[in-house]
Design an enzyme around this catalytic site. Structure first.
Site, mmCIF file in Angstrom:
data_model
loop_
_atom_site.group_PDB
_atom_site.id
_atom_site.type_symbol
_atom_site.label_atom_id
_atom_site.label_comp_id
_atom_site.label_asym_id
_atom_site.label_seq_id
_atom_site.Cartn_x
_atom_site.Cartn_y
_atom_site.Cartn_z
ATOM 1 N N SER A 62 0.729 -1.477 0.527
ATOM 2 C CA SER A 62 -0.448 0.294 -0.101
ATOM 3 C C SER A 62 0.780 0.906 0.297
ATOM 4 O O SER A 62 2.038 1.027 0.825
ATOM 5 C CB SER A 62 -0.811 0.760 1.254
ATOM 6 O OG SER A 62 -1.455 1.272 1.422
ATOM 7 N N TYR B 123 -2.058 5.327 -4.516
ATOM 8 C CA TYR B 123 -3.446 6.326 -4.201
ATOM 9 C C TYR B 123 -3.187 7.394 -4.624
ATOM 10 O O TYR B 123 -2.080 7.858 -4.777
ATOM 11 C CB TYR B 123 -3.414 6.404 -2.688
ATOM 12 C CG TYR B 123 -4.260 5.914 -1.672
ATOM 13 C CD1 TYR B 123 -5.536 5.275 -2.661
ATOM 14 C CD2 TYR B 123 -4.164 5.351 -0.697
ATOM 15 C CE1 TYR B 123 -6.192 4.485 -1.483
ATOM 16 C CE2 TYR B 123 -4.741 4.425 0.445
ATOM 17 C CZ TYR B 123 -6.174 4.254 -0.773
ATOM 18 O OH TYR B 123 -6.796 2.902 0.601
ATOM 19 N N THR C 116 -6.060 1.963 -6.351
ATOM 20 C CA THR C 116 -6.947 2.768 -5.778
ATOM 21 C C THR C 116 -8.379 3.570 -5.864
ATOM 22 O O THR C 116 -8.028 4.798 -6.040
ATOM 23 C CB THR C 116 -6.889 2.403 -4.368
ATOM 24 O OG1 THR C 116 -6.651 1.760 -3.800
ATOM 25 C CG2 THR C 116 -8.055 2.504 -3.425
ATOM 26 N N LYS D 282 -8.665 -1.014 -8.441
ATOM 27 C CA LYS D 282 -9.799 -1.953 -7.344
ATOM 28 C C LYS D 282 -10.785 -0.245 -6.965
ATOM 29 O O LYS D 282 -10.300 0.437 -7.005
ATOM 30 C CB LYS D 282 -8.927 -1.526 -6.761
ATOM 31 C CG LYS D 282 -9.089 -2.243 -5.146
ATOM 32 C CD LYS D 282 -7.495 -2.548 -4.737
ATOM 33 C CE LYS D 282 -8.099 -2.683 -2.856
ATOM 34 N NZ LYS D 282 -8.284 -2.262 -1.958
ATOM 35 N N HIS E 1 -13.856 -1.820 -0.955
ATOM 36 C CA HIS E 1 -12.854 -1.264 0.027
ATOM 37 C C HIS E 1 -12.900 -2.514 1.699
ATOM 38 O O HIS E 1 -12.686 -1.443 2.454
ATOM 39 C CB HIS E 1 -12.748 -0.246 0.784
ATOM 40 C CG HIS E 1 -10.943 0.410 0.951
ATOM 41 N ND1 HIS E 1 -10.701 1.346 0.025
ATOM 42 C CD2 HIS E 1 -10.430 0.656 1.766
ATOM 43 C CE1 HIS E 1 -9.129 1.769 0.194
ATOM 44 N NE2 HIS E 1 -9.419 1.048 1.807
ATOM 45 N N ARG F 45 -12.840 -15.576 3.814
ATOM 46 C CA ARG F 45 -12.548 -16.089 4.852
ATOM 47 C C ARG F 45 -11.842 -17.602 4.895
ATOM 48 O O ARG F 45 -11.786 -18.083 6.238
ATOM 49 C CB ARG F 45 -14.183 -15.937 6.557
ATOM 50 C CG ARG F 45 -13.744 -14.702 6.232
ATOM 51 C CD ARG F 45 -12.358 -13.618 6.866
ATOM 52 N NE ARG F 45 -12.665 -12.073 7.165
ATOM 53 C CZ ARG F 45 -12.780 -11.004 6.333
ATOM 54 N NH1 ARG F 45 -12.185 -11.191 4.849
ATOM 55 N NH2 ARG F 45 -13.349 -10.010 6.768
HETATM 56 C C1 FNR Z 1 -7.477 -2.288 3.552
HETATM 57 N N1 FNR Z 1 -8.096 -1.304 2.334
HETATM 58 C C2 FNR Z 1 -6.762 -0.913 1.978
HETATM 59 N N2 FNR Z 1 -7.239 -0.541 0.083
HETATM 60 C C3 FNR Z 1 -6.117 0.474 -0.485
HETATM 61 O O1 FNR Z 1 -6.762 0.409 -1.498
HETATM 62 N N3 FNR Z 1 -4.621 0.898 -0.111
HETATM 63 C C4 FNR Z 1 -5.081 0.910 1.611
HETATM 64 O O2 FNR Z 1 -3.481 1.620 1.550
HETATM 65 C C5 FNR Z 1 -6.044 -0.226 2.137
HETATM 66 N N4 FNR Z 1 -5.790 0.545 4.075
HETATM 67 C C6 FNR Z 1 -6.566 -1.022 4.507
HETATM 68 C C7 FNR Z 1 -6.284 -1.092 5.563
HETATM 69 C C8 FNR Z 1 -6.851 -2.100 5.973
HETATM 70 C C9 FNR Z 1 -6.763 -2.493 7.892
HETATM 71 C C10 FNR Z 1 -7.982 -2.563 5.984
HETATM 72 C C11 FNR Z 1 -8.362 -3.606 6.281
HETATM 73 C C12 FNR Z 1 -8.375 -2.685 4.060
HETATM 74 C C13 FNR Z 1 -8.299 -2.170 1.411
HETATM 75 C C14 FNR Z 1 -8.547 -4.026 1.192
HETATM 76 O O3 FNR Z 1 -7.137 -3.292 -0.160
HETATM 77 C C15 FNR Z 1 -9.517 -4.512 0.566
HETATM 78 O O4 FNR Z 1 -9.796 -3.742 -0.385
HETATM 79 C C16 FNR Z 1 -10.552 -5.594 1.772
HETATM 80 O O5 FNR Z 1 -9.289 -5.308 2.723
HETATM 81 C C17 FNR Z 1 -10.224 -6.399 1.003
HETATM 82 O O6 FNR Z 1 -11.746 -7.001 2.221
HETATM 83 P P1 FNR Z 1 -11.296 -8.464 3.568
HETATM 84 O O7 FNR Z 1 -10.513 -9.425 2.527
HETATM 85 O O8 FNR Z 1 -10.640 -7.773 4.413
HETATM 86 O O9 FNR Z 1 -12.133 -8.569 3.932
#
Ligand code: FNR
Length: 378
Positions: free
Chosen positions: A107, A130, A156, A252, A276, A311
């Site tokens: 990220s 980003y 994203t 994304k 997200h 999950r």
């Molecule tokens: C994210 N997600 C996310 N997406 C992204 O494009 N850049 C980011 O920095 C982050 N940061 C982030 C932090 C945390 C703690 C979480 C849980 C999620 C979203 C991530 O890429 C993804 O879309 C989701 O986590 C998918 O869902 P599940 O697998 O966590 O249920």
């Protein structure tokens, strides 16, 4: 210690080992967390079709994501602050993914930098971008990802403004984390986590600090981050980013067939159907419930991937059956990391792999590339 057999076990262990404000950061969704819950719950509504007496020997989960070979169709999703779940979190997760033969996505908001991760891996990883208002910073980030030989850029699109997460507000989470007596207490009660963290603070938000114009140290990071997400981001921006990057591009945060059609027109290599992880628009439908419509709209033009709520290996299989070429997991690997570091990420991947393999066999399929809607039933 209880046996670790499923992702839920890793989550329970991570909760015991990671300070509350960082565990909650991973385990949170926007507002009522309705979309966060729906992402998981909607998978359970999809039923698998049990088959018997078909040859289930010599099975394979190998496939490709954007033309790159993967040992199974599961990539690690980009997650911010991963290095707060466990010291050097991004570096460890990238190493675990590399050994497993699946993509790791770093990220923009990571604790370790692109260069840190490149220094401990031997194969290319993916980088998530980003688009900040400070375009010079964005251009520089793209160039750094190129220099590190990242093999895909994940752009994203669903964070033009930041969703609100009550848990983070109640915990007083900020970037960089501010240390109040409450936080210090939460950390003091997790001595294993603290011991590992000692000495790694030089790797904090290193993609940004010292690279963005006004972020010379950690104290200026918070203000910069809040005002930098760009509410005016448009499809035109995707064009210049694509051109500057020049490599495989994944968009994304697509949750609507109309947006998917726009995304397909950009000539990107893939989209990720995603909300997200329920962290942005609470009230939006689950990713898995939108997948079939999006596949029907653009599946013939562009590769479609999915994240949100996965999950288990069964969930991955259901997404593949509904037309995803690949999937991404966020929290499952974060729980593994918080519970047991690199080993925990490997364990999370291994649990999902085993579940996927057994489920695929019991549905009468030998190769993940043969899985389609015909493994599902009413
Ligand atoms: C994210 N997600 C996310 N997406 C992204 O494009 N850049 C980011 O920095 C982050 N940061 C982030 C932090 C945390 C703690 C979480 C849980 C999620 C979203 C991530 O890429 C993804 O879309 C989701 O986590 C998918 O869902 P599940 O697998 O966590 O249920």
């Amino acid at each position: 210690m209880t046996q670790i057999l499923e992702i839920r076990d890793l989550k329970a262990l991570a909760k015991r080992r990671v300070p509350k404000l960082f565990f909650d950061y991973a385990d949170s969704g926007a507002w009522t967390e309705g979309t966060y819950r729906a992402n998981e719950e909607d998978f359970a509504k999809i039923k698998l079709r049990q088959r018997v007496l078909v040859d289930m020997s010599n099975r394979s989960l190998e496939t490709t994501m954007i033309g790159q070979k993967v040992s199974m169709p599961v990539a690690l999703a980009p997650t911010g602050l991963t290095g707060m779940q466990h010291a050097d979190g991004e570096m460890l997760a990238a190493q675990a993914a590399e050994v497993f033969g699946v993509p790791f996505t770093l990220s923009t908001m990571s604790i370790c930098s692109i260069e840190d991760v490149a220094s401990v891996t031997t194969k290319p990883f993916w980088f998530q971008l980003y688009v900040m208002r400070e375009r010079e910073f964005v251009l520089n980030l793209i160039d750094r990802a190129k220099a590190a030989k990242c093999s895909a850029l994940v752009l994203t699109l669903d964070l033009q403004i930041l969703g609100q997460r009550h848990k983070d507000l109640r915990n007083g989470l900020s970037a960089p984390p501010r240390m109040t007596p409450k936080h210090l207490w939460q950390m003091a009660t997790r001595p294993g986590w603290c011991m590992k963290m000692l000495g790694t603070n030089r790797r904090t938000f290193r993609n940004i600090v010292g690279h963005a114009k006004s972020v010379t140290d950690l104290s200026s990071l918070g203000a910069w981050t809040t005002e930098q997400f760009d509410p005016q981001l448009s499809w035109k921006d995707v064009e210049w980013i694509k051109e500057r990057w020049g490599g495989p591009l994944i968009l994304k945060g697509i949750l609507d067939p109309e947006d998917a059609k726009m995304a397909a027109k950009t000539g990107a290599d893939a989209i990720i159907v995603s909300n997200h992880g329920g962290r942005q628009l609470d009230g939006a439908p689950s990713s898995i419930s939108m997948l079939p419509r999006i596949v029907d709209a653009v599946g013939h033009q562009i590769e479609v991937h999915l994240d949100g709520g996965i999950r288990s290996g069964q969930d991955v299989l259901k997404a593949i059956a509904l037309g995803a070429q690949g999937t991404f997991i966020g929290r499952p690997f974060l729980y593994g990391l918080g519970a047991m570091g690199k080993e925990g990420v490997t364990l999370a991947l291994d649990i999902i792999r085993k579940e996927m393999d057994i489920t695929m066999a019991l549905c009468g399929k030998r190769s993940i590339t043969d899985v389609s809607r015909d493994i599902l039933t009413e």
